[in-house]
Design an enzyme around this catalytic site. Sequence first.
Site, PDB file in Angstrom:
ATOM      1  N   ARG A  56      -2.344  -2.123  -3.628  1.00 22.47           N
ATOM      2  CA  ARG A  56      -3.597  -1.426  -3.409  1.00 22.47           C
ATOM      3  C   ARG A  56      -3.589  -0.196  -4.314  1.00 22.47           C
ATOM      4  O   ARG A  56      -2.637   0.591  -4.285  1.00 22.47           O
ATOM      5  CB  ARG A  56      -3.699  -0.994  -1.954  1.00 22.47           C
ATOM      6  CG  ARG A  56      -4.921  -0.167  -1.731  1.00 22.47           C
ATOM      7  CD  ARG A  56      -4.899   0.510  -0.406  1.00 22.47           C
ATOM      8  NE  ARG A  56      -6.131   1.259  -0.233  1.00 22.47           N
ATOM      9  CZ  ARG A  56      -6.239   2.313   0.552  1.00 22.47           C
ATOM     10  NH1 ARG A  56      -5.208   2.722   1.252  1.00 22.47           N
ATOM     11  NH2 ARG A  56      -7.380   2.954   0.648  1.00 22.47           N
ATOM     12  N   ASN A 105       0.870  -1.175   0.000  1.00 24.30           N
ATOM     13  CA  ASN A 105       0.000   0.000   0.000  1.00 24.30           C
ATOM     14  C   ASN A 105       0.908   1.226   0.000  1.00 24.30           C
ATOM     15  O   ASN A 105       1.459   1.595   1.035  1.00 24.30           O
ATOM     16  CB  ASN A 105      -0.885  -0.049   1.253  1.00 24.30           C
ATOM     17  CG  ASN A 105      -1.855   1.108   1.315  1.00 24.30           C
ATOM     18  OD1 ASN A 105      -1.828   2.008   0.460  1.00 24.30           O
ATOM     19  ND2 ASN A 105      -2.709   1.110   2.313  1.00 24.30           N
ATOM     20  N   ARG A 161     -12.585  14.678   7.979  1.00 25.81           N
ATOM     21  CA  ARG A 161     -13.495  15.012   6.865  1.00 25.81           C
ATOM     22  C   ARG A 161     -14.910  15.188   7.379  1.00 25.81           C
ATOM     23  O   ARG A 161     -15.346  14.476   8.284  1.00 25.81           O
ATOM     24  CB  ARG A 161     -13.496  13.888   5.828  1.00 25.81           C
ATOM     25  CG  ARG A 161     -12.162  13.672   5.163  1.00 25.81           C
ATOM     26  CD  ARG A 161     -12.293  12.655   4.017  1.00 25.81           C
ATOM     27  NE  ARG A 161     -10.995  12.168   3.635  1.00 25.81           N
ATOM     28  CZ  ARG A 161     -10.672  10.873   3.601  1.00 25.81           C
ATOM     29  NH1 ARG A 161     -11.557   9.943   3.900  1.00 25.81           N
ATOM     30  NH2 ARG A 161      -9.466  10.516   3.238  1.00 25.81           N
ATOM     31  N   GLU A 203      -7.322  -6.181   4.680  1.00 19.00           N
ATOM     32  CA  GLU A 203      -7.230  -5.852   3.258  1.00 19.00           C
ATOM     33  C   GLU A 203      -6.061  -6.581   2.602  1.00 19.00           C
ATOM     34  O   GLU A 203      -6.134  -6.966   1.436  1.00 19.00           O
ATOM     35  CB  GLU A 203      -7.104  -4.340   3.088  1.00 19.00           C
ATOM     36  CG  GLU A 203      -8.419  -3.645   3.410  1.00 19.00           C
ATOM     37  CD  GLU A 203      -8.276  -2.192   3.816  1.00 19.00           C
ATOM     38  OE1 GLU A 203      -8.530  -1.333   2.968  1.00 19.00           O
ATOM     39  OE2 GLU A 203      -7.926  -1.911   4.972  1.00 19.00           O
ATOM     40  N   HIS A 205     -12.868   1.956   0.103  1.00 22.61           N
ATOM     41  CA  HIS A 205     -12.751   0.888   1.117  1.00 22.61           C
ATOM     42  C   HIS A 205     -13.357  -0.431   0.626  1.00 22.61           C
ATOM     43  O   HIS A 205     -13.743  -1.278   1.441  1.00 22.61           O
ATOM     44  CB  HIS A 205     -13.495   1.256   2.426  1.00 22.61           C
ATOM     45  CG  HIS A 205     -12.906   2.398   3.192  1.00 22.61           C
ATOM     46  ND1 HIS A 205     -13.676   3.368   3.783  1.00 22.61           N
ATOM     47  CD2 HIS A 205     -11.623   2.728   3.475  1.00 22.61           C
ATOM     48  CE1 HIS A 205     -12.892   4.241   4.405  1.00 22.61           C
ATOM     49  NE2 HIS A 205     -11.635   3.870   4.220  1.00 22.61           N
TER      50      HIS A 205
END
Length: 394
Positions: free
Chosen positions: A88, A7, A238, A381, A177
């Site tokens: 990823r 990643n 956010r 993941e 996601h």
Amino acid sequence: MKVIAVNAGSSSLKFQLLEMPKETIICSGVVERIGLKDSIFTIKYGDQRQVEIIDIDTHKVAVEKLLEKLVDFGIVKSLEDIEGVGHRVVHGGEKFKDSVAITDEVINAIDEVSELAPLHNPANLTGIHAFMEALPNAFEVAVFDTAFHQTMDPVSFMYSVPYDWYTKYGVRKYGFHGTSHKYVSERASVMLGKDSKDTKIIVCHIGNGASLCAVNGGRSVDTSMGFTPLAGISMGTRSGDIDPAIIEFIANKEDKSISEVMTELNKRSGYLGLSELSSDSRDLWEAVERGDAKSILAVEKQAKMIADYIGAYYLLLGGCDAICFTAGIGENAVETRKLVIDRLGVLGIELDHDKNLTRGKETVISTDESKIKVLLVPTNEEVVIARDTVRLMK
Ligand code: ADP
């Protein structure tokens, strides 16, 4: 067979080396502050953890350093032992509905989509190039955060805006996601003892970034993030969903450009914005203990937004077998799970308060009487990335 899941961020590179198909983690680590002075290289291997502070100028150097360590530690005999590399990639646009083997054409396509993910896709590509140079014989695969959501219907993914924004510029909901939502919903089906084709699951991935996903029969039918990861529920920094008219209003009031206001919504909102204290859930819960009113508002606002989405997805799915919590907050913040489930009493959902004290372990945290099961499912993941790499290699 050894496969490395990668990643790559703009200044970091996370990795996990797995033995496949056993799915055991051989070692993992992260290189932080790439391109800055005093980069931090952390590698975990068995019960050893080594942290080294060195200057690492580029992702290419980070990858070389990482591979050198794998050989030095005797983790791999030679670099040829690493047969697959799974990357990823944040944005696959509408082109990628599944993971793909990386070719020049795929690299160009990821580059084209960069317009939609300017902070992420170029960084992901840097990681891809670095590994392709360092391991020219390994099989390289791209795994997209958006791919799982490509099963959404237009009525879910279209915005109610001029249609040609979609045809000309690709303005639609993509969702993110996806790798996590896929993994968690599959694990949930196993925990329910059902085939994923026969389950209706709501996944709450609540980390620093956070999104929900409605999964019907193993397919994503709606998700809370949108055209960008700014949409949906309130997150660490956010805002999640707001009235878009606020943007022009604040730009005028504070004499800011639209892009400056967007930075405020991305970096200075959510937990941080409301609490005026921190973007980190642990700090907020400490402040809540002290009775800090703004921190209480920040965690309650997020819980309300999560519960509102769960209500909407319950209707969309026409019922629900399980609600799952995952990622940093979902797996650990006992208090957030309680706040959310307390709002869902009308659906006959009941939390088992003792079981809800569990952190980071697959557990059913609802009572036996609860009409909908509530599950704690740690996400993984990396294992999805490694599985897809092996699947495509075959
Ligand atoms: P991301 O991958 O989006 O950066 P993570 O999934 O790592 O985020 O989640 C980070 C969040 O998880 C932080 O807000 C952190 O405070 C929270 N978190 C981690 N451990 C705990 C804990 N024990 N209790 C409460 N929150 C926790």
